[in-house]
Enzyme design. Sequence first.
Site, mmCIF file in Angstrom:
data_model
loop_
_atom_site.group_PDB
_atom_site.id
_atom_site.type_symbol
_atom_site.label_atom_id
_atom_site.label_comp_id
_atom_site.label_asym_id
_atom_site.label_seq_id
_atom_site.Cartn_x
_atom_site.Cartn_y
_atom_site.Cartn_z
ATOM 1 N N HIS A 120 -28.605 -20.692 0.939
ATOM 2 C CA HIS A 120 -29.848 -20.552 0.172
ATOM 3 C C HIS A 120 -29.655 -20.008 -1.232
ATOM 4 O O HIS A 120 -30.609 -19.880 -1.989
ATOM 5 C CB HIS A 120 -30.854 -19.660 0.921
ATOM 6 C CG HIS A 120 -30.505 -18.203 0.868
ATOM 7 N ND1 HIS A 120 -29.592 -17.637 1.717
ATOM 8 C CD2 HIS A 120 -30.925 -17.217 0.068
ATOM 9 C CE1 HIS A 120 -29.467 -16.356 1.450
ATOM 10 N NE2 HIS A 120 -30.258 -16.065 0.438
HETATM 11 C C1 UD1 Z 1 -34.789 -14.395 -2.164
HETATM 12 C C2 UD1 Z 1 -33.905 -13.370 -2.860
HETATM 13 C C3 UD1 Z 1 -32.494 -13.469 -2.335
HETATM 14 C C4 UD1 Z 1 -32.461 -13.354 -0.819
HETATM 15 C C5 UD1 Z 1 -33.421 -14.359 -0.208
HETATM 16 C C6 UD1 Z 1 -33.497 -14.113 1.268
HETATM 17 C C7 UD1 Z 1 -34.491 -12.849 -5.189
HETATM 18 C C8 UD1 Z 1 -34.132 -13.063 -6.607
HETATM 19 N N1 UD1 Z 1 -33.853 -13.631 -4.296
HETATM 20 O O1 UD1 Z 1 -34.282 -15.689 -2.497
HETATM 21 O O2 UD1 Z 1 -31.715 -12.401 -2.864
HETATM 22 O O3 UD1 Z 1 -31.157 -13.607 -0.382
HETATM 23 O O4 UD1 Z 1 -34.727 -14.182 -0.771
HETATM 24 O O5 UD1 Z 1 -33.898 -15.193 1.990
HETATM 25 O O6 UD1 Z 1 -35.311 -12.025 -4.881
HETATM 26 N N2 UD1 Z 1 -40.170 -20.480 -0.253
HETATM 27 C C9 UD1 Z 1 -41.000 -21.002 0.701
HETATM 28 N N3 UD1 Z 1 -41.583 -20.134 1.581
HETATM 29 C C10 UD1 Z 1 -41.371 -18.798 1.552
HETATM 30 C C11 UD1 Z 1 -40.529 -18.283 0.569
HETATM 31 C C12 UD1 Z 1 -39.936 -19.134 -0.327
HETATM 32 O O7 UD1 Z 1 -41.225 -22.207 0.778
HETATM 33 O O8 UD1 Z 1 -41.922 -18.070 2.401
HETATM 34 C C13 UD1 Z 1 -39.510 -21.433 -1.196
HETATM 35 C C14 UD1 Z 1 -40.298 -21.652 -2.465
HETATM 36 O O9 UD1 Z 1 -40.097 -22.985 -2.854
HETATM 37 C C15 UD1 Z 1 -39.609 -20.721 -3.445
HETATM 38 C C16 UD1 Z 1 -38.163 -20.764 -2.976
HETATM 39 O O10 UD1 Z 1 -38.236 -20.883 -1.569
HETATM 40 O O11 UD1 Z 1 -39.743 -21.131 -4.778
HETATM 41 C C17 UD1 Z 1 -37.362 -19.544 -3.337
HETATM 42 O O12 UD1 Z 1 -38.006 -18.347 -2.894
HETATM 43 P P1 UD1 Z 1 -37.723 -16.942 -3.609
HETATM 44 O O13 UD1 Z 1 -38.365 -15.840 -2.868
HETATM 45 O O14 UD1 Z 1 -38.020 -17.059 -5.058
HETATM 46 O O15 UD1 Z 1 -36.156 -16.800 -3.541
HETATM 47 P P2 UD1 Z 1 -35.175 -16.974 -2.311
HETATM 48 O O16 UD1 Z 1 -34.299 -18.132 -2.628
HETATM 49 O O17 UD1 Z 1 -35.915 -16.951 -1.031
HETATM 50 N N1 UDP Z 2 -31.617 -14.489 9.196
HETATM 51 C C1 UDP Z 2 -32.567 -14.770 10.182
HETATM 52 N N2 UDP Z 2 -32.920 -16.072 10.394
HETATM 53 C C2 UDP Z 2 -32.378 -17.111 9.686
HETATM 54 C C3 UDP Z 2 -31.409 -16.813 8.696
HETATM 55 C C4 UDP Z 2 -31.066 -15.498 8.464
HETATM 56 O O1 UDP Z 2 -33.073 -13.860 10.836
HETATM 57 O O2 UDP Z 2 -32.747 -18.271 9.946
HETATM 58 C C5 UDP Z 2 -31.244 -13.083 8.967
HETATM 59 C C6 UDP Z 2 -29.774 -12.773 9.057
HETATM 60 O O3 UDP Z 2 -29.405 -12.508 10.391
HETATM 61 C C7 UDP Z 2 -29.639 -11.556 8.159
HETATM 62 C C8 UDP Z 2 -30.691 -11.807 7.106
HETATM 63 O O4 UDP Z 2 -31.571 -12.780 7.625
HETATM 64 O O5 UDP Z 2 -29.985 -10.370 8.841
HETATM 65 C C9 UDP Z 2 -30.049 -12.302 5.857
HETATM 66 O O6 UDP Z 2 -31.016 -12.730 4.996
HETATM 67 P P1 UDP Z 2 -30.789 -13.883 3.940
HETATM 68 O O7 UDP Z 2 -29.604 -14.688 4.283
HETATM 69 O O8 UDP Z 2 -32.086 -14.573 3.814
HETATM 70 O O9 UDP Z 2 -30.576 -13.059 2.591
HETATM 71 P P2 UDP Z 2 -29.355 -12.239 1.970
HETATM 72 O O10 UDP Z 2 -28.777 -11.353 2.997
HETATM 73 O O11 UDP Z 2 -28.393 -13.254 1.445
HETATM 74 O O12 UDP Z 2 -29.990 -11.506 0.853
#
Ligand code: UD1
Ligand code: UDP
Length: 354
Positions: free
Chosen positions: A203
Amino acid sequence: MKVLTVVGARPNFIKMAPVSRELQKSMTEVIVHTGQHYDYELDKIFFDELQIPAPEYHLGVGSGSHGYQTGEMLKKIDGIIAHEKPDIVLVYGDTNSTFAGALGAAKMHVPVAHIEAGLRSFDRRMPEEINRVLTDHISDLLFCPTQAAVRHLAAEGITEGVHLTGDVSVDAMKAVAEIAEKRTDVLADNGLSKKGYSLATVHRAENTDSYLNLSNIVDAFSEIGDVVLPVHPRTEKYLKKFNLWDQLADHVKIIRPVGYLDMITLEKNARMILTDSGGVQKEAYILNIPCITLRENTEWVETVADGWNVLVGSDKDRIVGMYRDFRPASSPKNVFGDGNARTRIREIIEEYSA
Ligand code: UD1
Ligand code: UDP
């Protein structure tokens, strides 16, 4: 005493679950959910499964650019801090919600406590690295998961308020270990057998938003073949935009994002983990599952130094080659603590605010 906790994204919720339970033994916790994540599978499932209390405030910020997200959060957090008058504001990790919570508090002269302080990838192109550095520099209490994190802070001149507590992710994993052990439905439901598949998550913006990187990863997974991918909505969006979804779906088992209990079960029973997630690299290490990291750097350097994690970036041949050859030689050390970080954190917060 009153703690105001600001969270908004999946990894924030998972880390806060054990800490929140602990804090509520001796203090009032007011939870603010920024709304950064909002799909059921990235949000409410964790509140339900991990019994996190419903947030008192929901900011409903949703998706958008970094500036939009952070700005909208800040605008709303200000008023809540003014109204609630907390003794301390608590934030987790490195998301935009983390930084907005910390900045909002610091500007209102409320002490900030940062859980998972001191992590560094030394890659300022990552939005998370900016969030980490800035949050640490405006925090009053810095709870470090590892010695390396303490050293990183010292190198930036931050020594006051720094505490080596261990990682709250170990606390979170311990809390669900027994339940996850018995929970094998996620394997049966997806036709998986123990050690008969590899688990992948992707992601990171640098991988999803680039056609070159994402198509390389899709090609690598297609060749490996036995991959299960709980797909992040960001990745789904770009796989479809770049017309890579059908190819991937032909070779790989793509499933909806799963809850934490199912995720730990999937990790524990995987032969190998391929990921660009920070949290998943760490969990793989704790569970003794070899991890191939689809990044050129990591903030979880101990997992690499110990020989259980390798950095391969998004190059197809490096991913496939490492998948074939990577077999860690020795047992991993215990670098993330004893699973009692939450207790230390509560005691330090109590002492600080006394
Ligand atoms: C965010 C965090 C990242 C973390 C990740 C965990 C920042 C800068 N990034 O990244 O560090 O690892 O969360 O998963 O804060 N979207 C949906 N539904 C949701 C949420 C997001 O469809 O509930 C889609 C939207 O298109 C959105 C994109 O995902 O634009 C990215 O979401 P965003 O929260 O901006 O960043 P993440 O990539 O989730
Ligand atoms: N995780 C989860 N379901 C998923 C993918 C990840 O519960 O489908 C959990 C994972 O076990 C870990 C956390 O989400 O505890 C990590 O989050 P993510 O990878 O979204 O973000 P990051 O750690 O890179 O910020």
